[in-house]
Motif scaffolding. Structure first.
Motif, PDB file in Angstrom:
ATOM      1  N   GLY A 243      -6.215 -23.870  72.958  1.00  0.00           N
ATOM      2  CA  GLY A 243      -6.441 -22.664  73.557  1.00  0.00           C
ATOM      3  C   GLY A 243      -5.861 -21.293  72.992  1.00  0.00           C
ATOM      4  N   TYR A 244      -5.613 -21.381  71.718  1.00  0.00           N
ATOM      5  CA  TYR A 244      -4.758 -20.107  71.235  1.00  0.00           C
ATOM      6  C   TYR A 244      -5.902 -19.379  70.298  1.00  0.00           C
ATOM      7  N   LYS A 245      -7.098 -19.919  69.966  1.00  0.00           N
ATOM      8  CA  LYS A 245      -8.306 -19.456  69.173  1.00  0.00           C
ATOM      9  C   LYS A 245      -9.423 -19.730  69.852  1.00  0.00           C
ATOM     10  N   ASP A 246     -10.269 -18.626  70.307  1.00  0.00           N
ATOM     11  CA  ASP A 246     -11.598 -18.830  70.923  1.00  0.00           C
ATOM     12  C   ASP A 246     -12.628 -18.219  70.123  1.00  0.00           C
ATOM     13  N   ILE A 247     -12.453 -17.835  68.823  1.00  0.00           N
ATOM     14  CA  ILE A 247     -13.441 -17.500  68.054  1.00  0.00           C
ATOM     15  C   ILE A 247     -13.419 -18.354  66.798  1.00  0.00           C
ATOM     16  N   GLU A 248     -14.734 -19.137  66.585  1.00  0.00           N
ATOM     17  CA  GLU A 248     -14.809 -19.854  65.166  1.00  0.00           C
ATOM     18  C   GLU A 248     -15.900 -18.957  64.456  1.00  0.00           C
ATOM     19  N   ASN A 249     -15.370 -18.375  62.998  1.00  0.00           N
ATOM     20  CA  ASN A 249     -16.232 -17.678  62.042  1.00  0.00           C
ATOM     21  C   ASN A 249     -17.069 -18.752  61.529  1.00  0.00           C
ATOM     22  N   ARG A 250     -18.547 -18.228  61.388  1.00  0.00           N
ATOM     23  CA  ARG A 250     -19.308 -18.967  60.555  1.00  0.00           C
ATOM     24  C   ARG A 250     -20.340 -18.105  59.717  1.00  0.00           C
ATOM     25  N   THR A 251     -20.672 -18.457  58.343  1.00  0.00           N
ATOM     26  CA  THR A 251     -21.767 -17.727  57.900  1.00  0.00           C
ATOM     27  C   THR A 251     -23.022 -17.701  58.482  1.00  0.00           C
ATOM     28  N   TRP A 252     -23.338 -18.781  59.226  1.00  0.00           N
ATOM     29  CA  TRP A 252     -24.622 -19.063  59.836  1.00  0.00           C
ATOM     30  C   TRP A 252     -24.632 -19.073  61.393  1.00  0.00           C
ATOM     31  N   LYS A 253     -25.874 -18.746  61.932  1.00  0.00           N
ATOM     32  CA  LYS A 253     -25.897 -18.555  63.313  1.00  0.00           C
ATOM     33  C   LYS A 253     -26.478 -20.057  63.926  1.00  0.00           C
ATOM     34  N   THR A 254     -26.111 -19.967  65.130  1.00  0.00           N
ATOM     35  CA  THR A 254     -26.916 -21.107  66.018  1.00  0.00           C
ATOM     36  C   THR A 254     -27.195 -20.632  67.246  1.00  0.00           C
TER      37      THR A 254
ATOM     38  N   TYR B 228     -20.677 -14.696  61.884  1.00  0.00           N
ATOM     39  CA  TYR B 228     -21.165 -15.016  63.214  1.00  0.00           C
ATOM     40  C   TYR B 228     -19.763 -15.474  64.074  1.00  0.00           C
ATOM     41  N   GLY B 229     -19.416 -14.968  64.998  1.00  0.00           N
ATOM     42  CA  GLY B 229     -18.430 -15.622  65.756  1.00  0.00           C
ATOM     43  C   GLY B 229     -19.040 -16.482  66.988  1.00  0.00           C
ATOM     44  N   PHE B 230     -18.688 -17.757  66.778  1.00  0.00           N
ATOM     45  CA  PHE B 230     -18.921 -18.781  67.586  1.00  0.00           C
ATOM     46  C   PHE B 230     -18.080 -18.549  68.986  1.00  0.00           C
ATOM     47  N   VAL B 231     -18.483 -18.403  70.169  1.00  0.00           N
ATOM     48  CA  VAL B 231     -17.257 -17.923  71.119  1.00  0.00           C
ATOM     49  C   VAL B 231     -17.125 -19.317  71.914  1.00  0.00           C
ATOM     50  N   LEU B 232     -15.839 -19.686  71.997  1.00  0.00           N
ATOM     51  CA  LEU B 232     -15.486 -20.994  72.533  1.00  0.00           C
ATOM     52  C   LEU B 232     -14.516 -20.502  73.946  1.00  0.00           C
ATOM     53  N   ARG B 233     -15.033 -21.670  74.676  1.00  0.00           N
ATOM     54  CA  ARG B 233     -14.260 -21.430  75.893  1.00  0.00           C
ATOM     55  C   ARG B 233     -13.671 -22.781  76.519  1.00  0.00           C
ATOM     56  N   ASN B 234     -12.962 -23.046  77.409  1.00  0.00           N
ATOM     57  CA  ASN B 234     -12.624 -24.264  77.969  1.00  0.00           C
ATOM     58  C   ASN B 234     -11.944 -25.421  77.144  1.00  0.00           C
ATOM     59  N   PRO B 235     -11.139 -25.003  76.284  1.00  0.00           N
ATOM     60  CA  PRO B 235     -10.688 -26.047  75.276  1.00  0.00           C
ATOM     61  C   PRO B 235     -10.027 -27.276  75.721  1.00  0.00           C
ATOM     62  N   VAL B 236     -10.256 -28.444  75.397  1.00  0.00           N
ATOM     63  CA  VAL B 236      -9.554 -29.556  75.853  1.00  0.00           C
ATOM     64  C   VAL B 236      -9.194 -30.622  74.552  1.00  0.00           C
ATOM     65  N   ALA B 237      -7.788 -30.842  74.394  1.00  0.00           N
ATOM     66  CA  ALA B 237      -7.277 -31.655  73.172  1.00  0.00           C
ATOM     67  C   ALA B 237      -7.810 -33.088  73.724  1.00  0.00           C
ATOM     68  N   LEU B 238      -8.227 -33.952  72.824  1.00  0.00           N
ATOM     69  CA  LEU B 238      -8.651 -35.159  72.951  1.00  0.00           C
ATOM     70  C   LEU B 238      -7.886 -36.198  72.152  1.00  0.00           C
ATOM     71  N   PRO B 239      -7.912 -37.402  72.478  1.00  0.00           N
ATOM     72  CA  PRO B 239      -7.095 -38.466  71.663  1.00  0.00           C
ATOM     73  C   PRO B 239      -7.855 -38.453  70.460  1.00  0.00           C
ATOM     74  N   PHE B 240      -7.009 -38.530  69.304  1.00  0.00           N
ATOM     75  CA  PHE B 240      -7.612 -38.364  68.006  1.00  0.00           C
ATOM     76  C   PHE B 240      -8.512 -39.782  67.685  1.00  0.00           C
ATOM     77  N   ARG B 241     -10.019 -39.504  67.114  1.00  0.00           N
ATOM     78  CA  ARG B 241     -10.575 -40.313  66.851  1.00  0.00           C
ATOM     79  C   ARG B 241     -11.185 -40.240  65.251  1.00  0.00           C
ATOM     80  N   PRO B 242     -10.666 -41.194  64.439  1.00  0.00           N
ATOM     81  CA  PRO B 242     -11.134 -40.996  63.158  1.00  0.00           C
ATOM     82  C   PRO B 242     -12.632 -41.153  63.039  1.00  0.00           C
TER      83      PRO B 242
END
Length: 127
Positions: free
Chosen positions: A17-28, A98-112
């Motif tokens: 919940g600390y970072k709510d934007i992910e930066n990318r050079t491409w859009k979606t 491009y800023g991917f705007v992220l909301r409602n983060p949930v940590a999940l158990p690690f799955r390799p």
């Protein structure tokens, strides 16, 4: 379900919940649930990571763990927008990306799991 690979410590900062934007050079155009995959590499070398942890702890009060998981699913968010000019009071958006705007983060158990470039599908059996 869609997933995106992100290097640590950014993946940890997103799902906690600390970072709510992910930066990318491409859009979606994708919007919806998005699994966060921690890539197999850190974004910093060991010394720089130690310094970054120290800065985040002293300036932002964020204690990033020393042993961050690599190479697997660590959480889930809602991808709600993709824009060149997100509303970003925390300053995570990098100009020209491009800023991917992220909301409602949930940590999940690690799955390799191996990651991939761009958004990728995670099969039901892999979830």
């Amino acid at each position: 379900m869609k997933a995106i690979s992100i290097r640590q410590p950014w993946a940890w900062l997103i799902v906690n919940g600390y970072k709510d934007i992910e930066n990318r050079t491409w859009k979606t155009s994708y919007r919806g649930k998005l699994l966060i995959h921690a890539s197999g590499k850190l974004d910093f070398n060991a010394q720089d990571m130690k310094e970054y942890r120290s800065i985040m702890a002293s300036e932002a009060g964020i204690d990033i763990p020393e042993d961050l998981p690599l190479g697997g699913i660590v959480g889930m968010v809602d991808l709600v927008d993709c824009t060149m000019e997100p509303d970003d009071p925390e300053g995570w958006h990098e100009p020209g990306c491009y800023g991917f705007v992220l909301r409602n983060p949930v940590a999940l158990p690690f799955r390799p799991m191996p990651g991939r470039l761009n958004l990728f599908e995670v099969e039901e059996a892999d979830q």
